[in-house]
Design a protein around this motif. Structure first.
Motif, PDB file in Angstrom:
ATOM      1  N   TYR A  30    -107.712  42.609   8.839  1.00 30.34           N
ATOM      2  CA  TYR A  30    -107.665  42.127   7.461  1.00 30.34           C
ATOM      3  C   TYR A  30    -108.039  40.648   7.499  1.00 30.34           C
TER       4      TYR A  30
ATOM      5  N   SER B 263     -99.628  40.201   7.884  1.00 33.47           N
ATOM      6  CA  SER B 263    -100.408  41.105   7.044  1.00 33.47           C
ATOM      7  C   SER B 263     -99.886  41.121   5.611  1.00 33.47           C
TER       8      SER B 263
ATOM      9  N   VAL C  70    -102.427  40.336   2.659  1.00 35.27           N
ATOM     10  CA  VAL C  70    -102.988  41.417   1.837  1.00 35.27           C
ATOM     11  C   VAL C  70    -101.939  42.202   1.059  1.00 35.27           C
TER      12      VAL C  70
ATOM     13  N   LEU D 206    -103.805  50.197   5.085  1.00 36.32           N
ATOM     14  CA  LEU D 206    -104.442  49.873   6.347  1.00 36.32           C
ATOM     15  C   LEU D 206    -103.793  50.656   7.489  1.00 36.32           C
TER      16      LEU D 206
END
Length: 233
Positions: free
Chosen positions: A200, A217, A221, A228
């Protein structure tokens, strides 16, 4: 009419702010058994990695009291003579300009301004919240509640039998030592996790740094982290 329900379980120690692969296993399972009564794994049970202001990774560490490394996780006490909470919170504040910091930051602010004595309670509280953030409906069971006495692969099989699981999802590293024949004898399917580092956009790093704490993460995101880890078909 008898209804048979298939159940896949996974087991893992309650690590500190775990990396994404930890949660992929949980998202792939019906039941997550927290191994709270086994010996702690020094290094991952009380530490992990995040990005620093220079765009490199550094460790976030919860110090433990001396002579605790070989105790069951439930008994491991945090060394509160060190100002670890302030240190970790300042490390997490590197993410304060990330898109999703405000979504998760308030909870973590509370966590690292609260008094903690038990490493397990700290880790378990954070893990449960991340599971909630990932919208994961897994059932969580503490292994200490099952009164399992065996060790090694026999322990895993006993947990599966106690819970009535038909499938056990293991981490890939266990291939080298797990006794697959014991699962076969007990008519339990054995699966191994297949995990590749999710990628990402990381706001701070110059090149992508894999397998940091899942906090990285989430800050970058948000709840897309779930997709994901478990891509929608």
């Amino acid at each position: 009419m008898i209804l048979w329900f298939l159940m896949k379980i996974t087991m893992h120690q309650p690590n500190f702010c775990p990396y994404p692969g930890f949660f992929q296993k949980i998202l792939s399972s019906d039941v997550f058994v927290v191994m709270d009564d086994v010996q702690m794994e020094f290094d991952i049970t009380n530490r992990n990695k995040v990005i620093n202001r220079d765009g490199n990774w550094e460790r976030i560490i919860v110090p433990i009291k001396k002579h605790q490394k070989f105790l069951p996780i439930l008994e491991v006490a945090i060394d509160n003579e060190k100002d670890w909470k302030t240190t970790i919170w300042n490390q997490i504040l590197v993410y304060n300009n990330h898109k999703f910091f405000n979504v998760y930051g308030n909870f973590l602010d509370e966590i690292f301004h609260k008094n903690w004595d038990s490493l397990f309670e700290l880790n378990f509280t954070i893990i449960k919240k991340i599971i909630q953030w990932l919208n994961c409906k897994v059932e969580i069971i503490r292994e200490s509640e099952l009164n399992i006495k065996n060790t090694s692969t026999h322990r895993l099989v006993d947990v599966c039998n106690t819970l009535g699981a038909d499938t056990y999802l293991s981490g890939p590293g266990a291939r080298n030592y797990i006794e697959e024949n014991l699962f076969l004898k007990n008519k339990i399917n054995l699966e191994f996790q297949e995990y590749s580092s999710i990628k990402y956009t990381q706001l701070v790093s110059k090149t992508f740094i894999p397998n940091l704490s899942i906090l990285d993460s989430l800050f970058n995101v948000g709840d897309s982290t779930r997709n994901l880890l478990i891509p929608t078909k």
